[in-house]
Design an enzyme around this catalytic site. Structure first.
Site, mmCIF file in Angstrom:
data_model
loop_
_atom_site.group_PDB
_atom_site.id
_atom_site.type_symbol
_atom_site.label_atom_id
_atom_site.label_comp_id
_atom_site.label_asym_id
_atom_site.label_seq_id
_atom_site.Cartn_x
_atom_site.Cartn_y
_atom_site.Cartn_z
ATOM 1 N N SER A 260 -7.478 1.238 -9.725
ATOM 2 C CA SER A 260 -7.747 2.453 -8.948
ATOM 3 C C SER A 260 -8.494 3.462 -9.803
ATOM 4 O O SER A 260 -8.241 3.561 -11.015
ATOM 5 C CB SER A 260 -6.427 3.058 -8.479
ATOM 6 O OG SER A 260 -6.664 4.330 -7.924
ATOM 7 N N TYR B 173 1.445 5.812 -11.191
ATOM 8 C CA TYR B 173 0.436 4.920 -10.589
ATOM 9 C C TYR B 173 -0.786 4.793 -11.508
ATOM 10 O O TYR B 173 -1.306 3.687 -11.720
ATOM 11 C CB TYR B 173 0.068 5.510 -9.233
ATOM 12 C CG TYR B 173 -0.934 4.746 -8.412
ATOM 13 C CD1 TYR B 173 -0.587 3.563 -7.771
ATOM 14 C CD2 TYR B 173 -2.226 5.247 -8.235
ATOM 15 C CE1 TYR B 173 -1.510 2.886 -6.976
ATOM 16 C CE2 TYR B 173 -3.153 4.582 -7.448
ATOM 17 C CZ TYR B 173 -2.788 3.400 -6.823
ATOM 18 O OH TYR B 173 -3.709 2.739 -6.047
ATOM 19 N N LYS C 191 -2.126 1.410 -13.082
ATOM 20 C CA LYS C 191 -3.442 0.901 -12.670
ATOM 21 C C LYS C 191 -4.390 0.764 -13.861
ATOM 22 O O LYS C 191 -5.231 -0.148 -13.889
ATOM 23 C CB LYS C 191 -4.042 1.800 -11.584
ATOM 24 C CG LYS C 191 -3.397 1.626 -10.212
ATOM 25 C CD LYS C 191 -3.456 0.172 -9.715
ATOM 26 C CE LYS C 191 -3.360 0.029 -8.213
ATOM 27 N NZ LYS C 191 -3.235 -1.379 -7.787
HETATM 28 N N1 LIG Z 1 -6.651 2.375 0.025
HETATM 29 C C1 LIG Z 1 -7.277 2.885 -1.019
HETATM 30 O O1 LIG Z 1 -8.189 3.739 -0.882
HETATM 31 C C2 LIG Z 1 -6.924 2.416 -2.408
HETATM 32 C C3 LIG Z 1 -7.459 3.135 -3.486
HETATM 33 C C4 LIG Z 1 -7.192 2.684 -4.781
HETATM 34 C C5 LIG Z 1 -6.412 1.555 -4.984
HETATM 35 N N2 LIG Z 1 -5.868 0.902 -3.924
HETATM 36 C C6 LIG Z 1 -5.051 -0.278 -4.207
HETATM 37 O O2 LIG Z 1 -5.414 -1.342 -3.339
HETATM 38 C C7 LIG Z 1 -4.263 -2.126 -3.026
HETATM 39 C C8 LIG Z 1 -4.092 -2.193 -1.509
HETATM 40 O O3 LIG Z 1 -3.976 -0.870 -0.991
HETATM 41 P P1 LIG Z 1 -3.830 -0.556 0.574
HETATM 42 O O4 LIG Z 1 -4.427 0.790 0.829
HETATM 43 O O5 LIG Z 1 -4.276 -1.717 1.352
HETATM 44 O O6 LIG Z 1 -2.227 -0.391 0.639
HETATM 45 P P2 LIG Z 1 -1.181 -0.714 1.807
HETATM 46 O O7 LIG Z 1 0.031 0.096 1.526
HETATM 47 O O8 LIG Z 1 -1.813 -0.540 3.156
HETATM 48 O O9 LIG Z 1 -0.867 -2.281 1.587
HETATM 49 C C9 LIG Z 1 -0.111 -2.717 0.499
HETATM 50 C C10 LIG Z 1 0.746 -3.892 0.943
HETATM 51 O O10 LIG Z 1 1.511 -4.329 -0.196
HETATM 52 C C11 LIG Z 1 2.795 -4.707 0.263
HETATM 53 N N3 LIG Z 1 3.745 -4.654 -0.858
HETATM 54 C C12 LIG Z 1 4.261 -3.551 -1.447
HETATM 55 N N4 LIG Z 1 5.090 -3.903 -2.441
HETATM 56 C C13 LIG Z 1 5.099 -5.256 -2.494
HETATM 57 C C14 LIG Z 1 5.769 -6.211 -3.323
HETATM 58 N N5 LIG Z 1 6.605 -5.815 -4.287
HETATM 59 N N6 LIG Z 1 5.523 -7.527 -3.117
HETATM 60 C C15 LIG Z 1 4.689 -7.936 -2.120
HETATM 61 N N7 LIG Z 1 4.042 -7.061 -1.307
HETATM 62 C C16 LIG Z 1 4.246 -5.751 -1.486
HETATM 63 C C17 LIG Z 1 3.110 -3.706 1.364
HETATM 64 O O11 LIG Z 1 4.135 -4.190 2.238
HETATM 65 C C18 LIG Z 1 1.753 -3.539 2.049
HETATM 66 O O12 LIG Z 1 1.601 -4.417 3.139
HETATM 67 C C19 LIG Z 1 -3.095 -1.467 -3.731
HETATM 68 O O13 LIG Z 1 -2.885 -2.107 -4.972
HETATM 69 C C20 LIG Z 1 -3.573 -0.042 -3.951
HETATM 70 O O14 LIG Z 1 -2.929 0.560 -5.053
HETATM 71 C C21 LIG Z 1 -6.104 1.322 -2.638
#
Ligand SMILES: NC(=O)c1ccc[n+]([C@@H]2O[C@H](COP(=O)([O-])OP(=O)(O)OC[C@H]3O[C@@H](n4cnc5c(N)ncnc54)[C@H](O)[C@@H]3O)[C@@H](O)[C@H]2O)c1
Length: 295
Positions: free
Chosen positions: A143, A156, A160
């Site tokens: 991230s 976080y 990350k």
């Molecule tokens: N959305 C963004 O703009 C953004 C920005 C930077 C980084 N990220 C990273 O991208 C990844 C996906 O983000 P997103 O926005 O799709 O998040 P989200 O919350 O929509 O999806 C994450 C999924 O991970 C699952 N999860 C959580 N803990 C878990 C575990 N211990 N074991 C298995 N599954 C688990 C949740 O149930 C959920 O379905 C994450 O690692 C997040 O940190 C997202």
């Protein structure tokens, strides 16, 4: 679409919704089989149904990536179901945002358990197979909160940025087995981004534009990194924001000072700091660097 992932098997963690689901769908569109891991069983099952409709193999796994046994189990499940494991996409994630001076041990531990320990556990579980077959691909979600910075995310950000180090180390250690490891810092509209206030017309317009940062834009890049065509790409960090793909910088010296007699506290402040200060970074947050609307 070319079937670049035909005959291949991938574990995608956190694939029950958002970015993880988008990655699983892109892999399936290219003919790859997917273990859909998510602790949310209902969401994982619904993604498996979508993948099967695309005519590929898909199975649900509801283990937590924070469990060593669970991580090993989800990789074994790929081998049991599809006969092999070709790529791992470490995507699962949680947030426990709180300003640093109020952050509890649990806030820190829960986030590090998922993002750093979990990504290690799943990667390590696959490493034995990758080594034995002399091939494999890792894609890990990092991230810009860690790579650049953000308020209220010490837990976080630390995890990350740790993932970026984990990925680089895997890339170095496993190159001899043709195994590659890359990171993506994604931007995608999610329930979290939806908390931005939309009180003024300007804010509302900005949010409308941000909604265009759909997870599929990230999915296609992550899936591409799993293909054999990416066999030579390793140790890199990409950012994906709507239709833009960025190659992110990695830490290198930007300026040096040298004193043959050795430094004293006084000479550090007289000479070294004034010279180095010219190149010091501002206390930037991610949004200061990515300051324009998604395009
Ligand atoms: N959305 C963004 O703009 C953004 C920005 C930077 C980084 N990220 C990273 O991208 C990844 C996906 O983000 P997103 O926005 O799709 O998040 P989200 O919350 O929509 O999806 C994450 C999924 O991970 C699952 N999860 C959580 N803990 C878990 C575990 N211990 N074991 C298995 N599954 C688990 C949740 O149930 C959920 O379905 C994450 O690692 C997040 O940190 C997202």
């Amino acid at each position: 679409m070319k079937k670049h992932m035909e005959g291949k098997s991938v574990v995608v963690t956190g694939a029950g919704r958002s970015i993880g689901r988008a990655i699983a769908l892109e892999i399936a569109k290219m003919g790859g089989s997917v273990v859909v891991n998510d602790i949310n069983k209902e969401n994982a099952e619904s993604v498996v149904t979508e993948l099967k409709e695309l005519g590929v193999g898909a199975v649900v796994n509801t283990d937590s990536i924070s469990s060593w046994d669970g991580a090993n189990n989800m990789i074994k499940q790929a081998v049991d179901a599809f006969g092999r494991i070709d790529a791992v996409v470490n995507n699962a994630g949680i947030l426990r945002d709180v300003i640093f001076h109020k952050m509890t041990k649990d806030d820190f531990d829960e986030v590090v358990d998922v993002h750093l320990r979990g990504y290690f556990y799943v990667s390590r579980a696959a490493a034995t197979y990758f080594r034995n077959q002399s091939s494999g691909a890792y894609v890990h979600m990092t991230s810009t909160s860690g790579l650049i910075g953000n308020f209220g995310q010490a837990n976080y950000s630390a995890a990350k940025l740790g993932i970026a180090g984990l990925s680089k180390s895997i890339a170095l250690d496993m190159k001899r087995y043709n195994v590659r490891s890359n990171c993506i810092a994604p931007f995608a509209w999610s329930p979290l981004v939806a908390t931005i206030p939309t009180e003024s017309p300007d804010q509302a317009l900005r949010v409308e534009r941000m909604k265009r940062m759909t997870p599929d834009k990230v999915g296609v890049v992550a899936a591409a990194l799993c293909c054999d065509k990416a066999a030579h790409i390793t140790g890199q960090i990409f950012a994906v924001r709507m239709n833009e793909i960025f190659l992110m910088g990695q830490s290198r010296p930007v300026r040096s000072v040298h004193n043959g007699e050795g430094w004293t506290v006084d000479s550090i402040f007289e000479t070294a700091m004034p010279a180095l200060e010219k190149n010091m970074y501002q206390l930037d947050r991610s949004q200061d660097i990515f300051s324009w609307d998604p395009i």
